[in-house]
Design a protein around this motif. Structure first.
Motif, PDB file in Angstrom:
ATOM      1  N   ARG A 110       0.820  -1.204   0.000  1.00  0.00           N
ATOM      2  CA  ARG A 110       0.000   0.000   0.000  1.00  0.00           C
ATOM      3  C   ARG A 110       0.857   1.258   0.000  1.00  0.00           C
ATOM      4  N   MET A 111       1.928   1.238   0.768  1.00  0.00           N
ATOM      5  CA  MET A 111       2.794   2.409   0.858  1.00  0.00           C
ATOM      6  C   MET A 111       3.459   2.710  -0.483  1.00  0.00           C
ATOM      7  N   LEU A 112       3.937   1.674  -1.166  1.00  0.00           N
ATOM      8  CA  LEU A 112       4.637   1.877  -2.433  1.00  0.00           C
ATOM      9  C   LEU A 112       3.686   2.359  -3.530  1.00  0.00           C
ATOM     10  N   ILE A 113       2.500   1.769  -3.583  1.00  0.00           N
ATOM     11  CA  ILE A 113       1.545   2.154  -4.621  1.00  0.00           C
ATOM     12  C   ILE A 113       1.102   3.605  -4.462  1.00  0.00           C
ATOM     13  N   ARG A 114       1.083   4.106  -3.231  1.00  0.00           N
ATOM     14  CA  ARG A 114       0.665   5.489  -2.995  1.00  0.00           C
ATOM     15  C   ARG A 114       1.766   6.506  -3.270  1.00  0.00           C
ATOM     16  N   MET A 115       2.993   6.031  -3.449  1.00  0.00           N
ATOM     17  CA  MET A 115       4.114   6.941  -3.689  1.00  0.00           C
ATOM     18  C   MET A 115       4.171   7.339  -5.166  1.00  0.00           C
ATOM     19  N   ARG A 116       4.126   8.640  -5.440  1.00  0.00           N
ATOM     20  CA  ARG A 116       4.146   9.116  -6.822  1.00  0.00           C
ATOM     21  C   ARG A 116       5.454   8.786  -7.521  1.00  0.00           C
ATOM     22  N   VAL A 117       6.541   8.825  -6.764  1.00  0.00           N
ATOM     23  CA  VAL A 117       7.850   8.525  -7.356  1.00  0.00           C
ATOM     24  C   VAL A 117       7.883   7.097  -7.889  1.00  0.00           C
ATOM     25  N   VAL A 118       7.329   6.167  -7.143  1.00  0.00           N
ATOM     26  CA  VAL A 118       7.291   4.771  -7.577  1.00  0.00           C
ATOM     27  C   VAL A 118       6.424   4.621  -8.818  1.00  0.00           C
ATOM     28  N   LEU A 119       5.264   5.272  -8.822  1.00  0.00           N
ATOM     29  CA  LEU A 119       4.367   5.184  -9.973  1.00  0.00           C
ATOM     30  C   LEU A 119       5.011   5.760 -11.225  1.00  0.00           C
ATOM     31  N   LEU A 120       5.715   6.873 -11.070  1.00  0.00           N
ATOM     32  CA  LEU A 120       6.362   7.496 -12.228  1.00  0.00           C
ATOM     33  C   LEU A 120       7.553   6.673 -12.718  1.00  0.00           C
ATOM     34  N   ASN A 121       8.424   6.265 -11.789  1.00  0.00           N
ATOM     35  CA  ASN A 121       9.672   5.599 -12.179  1.00  0.00           C
ATOM     36  C   ASN A 121       9.477   4.154 -12.619  1.00  0.00           C
ATOM     37  N   GLN A 122       8.560   3.442 -12.007  1.00  0.00           N
ATOM     38  CA  GLN A 122       8.423   2.028 -12.296  1.00  0.00           C
ATOM     39  C   GLN A 122       7.289   1.685 -13.257  1.00  0.00           C
ATOM     40  N   PHE A 123       6.379   2.618 -13.499  1.00  0.00           N
ATOM     41  CA  PHE A 123       5.264   2.317 -14.387  1.00  0.00           C
ATOM     42  C   PHE A 123       5.227   3.235 -15.613  1.00  0.00           C
ATOM     43  N   LEU A 124       5.348   4.541 -15.402  1.00  0.00           N
ATOM     44  CA  LEU A 124       5.239   5.469 -16.525  1.00  0.00           C
ATOM     45  C   LEU A 124       6.543   5.579 -17.314  1.00  0.00           C
ATOM     46  N   LEU A 125       7.668   5.709 -16.613  1.00  0.00           N
ATOM     47  CA  LEU A 125       8.952   5.914 -17.292  1.00  0.00           C
ATOM     48  C   LEU A 125       9.307   4.792 -18.258  1.00  0.00           C
ATOM     49  N   PRO A 126       9.155   3.513 -17.899  1.00  0.00           N
ATOM     50  CA  PRO A 126       9.483   2.465 -18.881  1.00  0.00           C
ATOM     51  C   PRO A 126       8.623   2.525 -20.138  1.00  0.00           C
ATOM     52  N   MET A 127       7.359   2.882 -20.007  1.00  0.00           N
ATOM     53  CA  MET A 127       6.487   2.993 -21.181  1.00  0.00           C
ATOM     54  C   MET A 127       6.950   4.122 -22.096  1.00  0.00           C
ATOM     55  N   VAL A 128       7.384   5.225 -21.489  1.00  0.00           N
ATOM     56  CA  VAL A 128       7.871   6.360 -22.282  1.00  0.00           C
ATOM     57  C   VAL A 128       9.174   6.004 -22.992  1.00  0.00           C
ATOM     58  N   LEU A 129      10.088   5.350 -22.278  1.00  0.00           N
ATOM     59  CA  LEU A 129      11.367   4.971 -22.877  1.00  0.00           C
ATOM     60  C   LEU A 129      11.185   3.964 -24.005  1.00  0.00           C
ATOM     61  N   ILE A 130      10.282   3.016 -23.842  1.00  0.00           N
ATOM     62  CA  ILE A 130      10.017   2.050 -24.911  1.00  0.00           C
ATOM     63  C   ILE A 130       9.497   2.761 -26.154  1.00  0.00           C
ATOM     64  N   LEU A 131       8.622   3.747 -25.950  1.00  0.00           N
ATOM     65  CA  LEU A 131       8.093   4.519 -27.076  1.00  0.00           C
ATOM     66  C   LEU A 131       9.195   5.287 -27.784  1.00  0.00           C
ATOM     67  N   ILE A 132      10.062   5.953 -27.024  1.00  0.00           N
ATOM     68  CA  ILE A 132      11.133   6.761 -27.620  1.00  0.00           C
ATOM     69  C   ILE A 132      12.146   5.876 -28.339  1.00  0.00           C
ATOM     70  N   LEU A 133      12.638   4.840 -27.659  1.00  0.00           N
ATOM     71  CA  LEU A 133      13.660   3.978 -28.257  1.00  0.00           C
ATOM     72  C   LEU A 133      13.101   3.171 -29.423  1.00  0.00           C
ATOM     73  N   GLY A 134      11.865   2.712 -29.296  1.00  0.00           N
ATOM     74  CA  GLY A 134      11.267   1.933 -30.378  1.00  0.00           C
ATOM     75  C   GLY A 134      11.129   2.728 -31.657  1.00  0.00           C
ATOM     76  N   ASN A 135      10.810   4.027 -31.534  1.00  0.00           N
ATOM     77  CA  ASN A 135      10.693   4.882 -32.719  1.00  0.00           C
ATOM     78  C   ASN A 135      12.049   5.365 -33.216  1.00  0.00           C
ATOM     79  N   ALA A 136      12.912   5.799 -32.283  1.00  0.00           N
ATOM     80  CA  ALA A 136      14.181   6.408 -32.673  1.00  0.00           C
ATOM     81  C   ALA A 136      15.153   5.406 -33.276  1.00  0.00           C
TER      82      ALA A 136
END
Length: 388
Positions: free
Chosen positions: A12-38
């Motif tokens: 519960r503590m980790l899921i509520r942390m914005r840093v965890v949500l950004l770094n472990q869920f959003l950031l990999p999706m963004v990097l895959i999009l950038i690297l996959g296209n570039a």
């Protein structure tokens, strides 16, 4: 308080942390999009992926007319070779090096003066290959010239076993094509840049979940809350395992989000072996948590633990070709000693619908990594322990 309460609290503590949500869920999706296209042009391995023509300078010593007797001219005139190779002739090695530096040539080959004579005698032969600036063109040129040398060596072996008269009949046995275009596996499938980087970033960020676990373990010491946890009717080991368990569950959720997200948003096909994919992800998560245990227990501070963790993860990703494939022998050799290499190659084989034996080979190697980490972690816990 039971261990499951600690796992649930940590989750519960980790899921509520914005840093965890950004770094472990959003950031990999963004990097895959950038690297996959570039980098789609560099990774795409489908049937339509172009192979650039390589300009190769060939340095032949004077008086090498005997090369015609070993199929050299026929090799250069082969349609497949002539499409991939643009030949330039040089007089000496220094000229080839100068041409490579100026960019006029992509690759160079120096043929020794006694090459033809050694072939006629059935002796061992080799060329000096000088690489240019483009790694992919180096790889293409090297494979082309090695295909010719392999055929020459076949003739040599026949000469040594069956006698010199075999060489006279060799031209009739030489294949009409030295190069065969084929897919990477028996099914004829290939993978895209999005598939490659989806697998690579999935592995890297699953390993980063170990960094989150290490930070969580260190925070209990830093905030002086570990002492209060120890005062509850639960052992230190259960507290330790509870926090590792909570982070492992978050990593599992992370894997599901990345796999389903890339499938729905980017059209990534993860193959037809979901069980093996789940098994590889579980082994990577286990390795990340065991790394967190070892690094946390052996580090003097949370800052040093985070630094060590980041250096190890980035280093393993680089050596395994997770950012970009680097066809350099020493890097490829070192990459085989990383978790990322075996996990990535295993996932690529799942994507390509490779045989079960090929996939299980990589699974077993990852399992071996985990056994080693488990032994080191167990010894570390017994010697250091988890306390303030």
């Amino acid at each position: 308080m039971k261990m499951w309460h600690i796992i649930w609290f940590e989750l519960r503590m980790l899921i509520r942390m914005r840093v965890v949500l950004l770094n472990q869920f959003l950031l990999p999706m963004v990097l895959i999009l950038i690297l996959g296209n570039a980098l789609s042009g560099m990774i795409s391995l489908g049937d339509d992926a172009p192979i650039d023509t390589v300009t190769a300078m060939i340095v032949e010593s004077p008086g090498q007319e005997a090369l015609t007797s070993v199929g050299w001219n026929e090799f250069l005139k082969t349609p497949e070779i002539s499409e991939l190779l643009k030949v330039q002739h040089g007089d000496h090695r220094e000229e080839a090096i100068s041409s490579l530096k100026s960019g006029d040539s992509d690759f160079a080959v120096v043929i020794p003066t006694d090459f033809a004579d050694k072939v006629m005698k059935g002796e061992s032969v080799k060329w000096e290959m000088i690489y240019g600036k483009d790694h992919s063109k180096n790889h293409v040129a090297e494979m082309i010239f090695e295909s010719y040398l392999d055929e020459v060596n076949r003739v040599q072996a026949s000469t040594m076993v069956l006698g010199p008269n075999t060489l006279n009949s060799a031209p009739q046995n030489v294949p009409t094509s030295y190069v065969e275009m084929a897919s990477l596996n028996k099914e004829g499938n290939a993978y895209s840049a999005f598939q490659y980087y989806a697998a690579s970033m999935l592995i890297m960020f699953l390993l980063y979940s170990g960094l989150t676990a290490s930070s969580s373990l260190q925070s209990e010491k830093r905030n002086k809350t570990l002492y209060r946890l120890n005062s509850t009717p639960i052992s230190t080991l259960k507290i330790f395992l509870g926090k590792i368990g909570g982070n492992s569950l978050v990593a599992c959720i992370q894997a599901v989000v990345i796999i389903l997200g890339t499938t729905w948003l980017y059209g990534v096909n993860w193959g037809r072996h979901p069980i093996y994919l789940i098994l590889l992800c579980a082994l990577v998560i286990m390795a990340a948590m065991l790394m967190a245990v070892v690094i946390t227990l052996l580090s003097k501070s949370s800052e040093s633990a985070q630094t060590i963790f980041q250096v190890i993860i980035v280093g393993m990703t680089f050596l395994s070709g997770g950012f970009q494939r680097i066809p350099v022998d020493i890097i490829e050799k070192l990459g085989e000693f990383t978790i990322n290499h075996w996990a990535l190659q295993g996932m690529i084989r799942i994507i390509l619908d490779a045989s079960t034996g090929e996939i299980l080979h990589h699974v077993l190697i990852l399992g071996l990594f985990n056994v080693i980490l488990l032994l080191v972690g167990t010894v570390s816990y017994r010697k250091v322990g988890y306390h303030e």
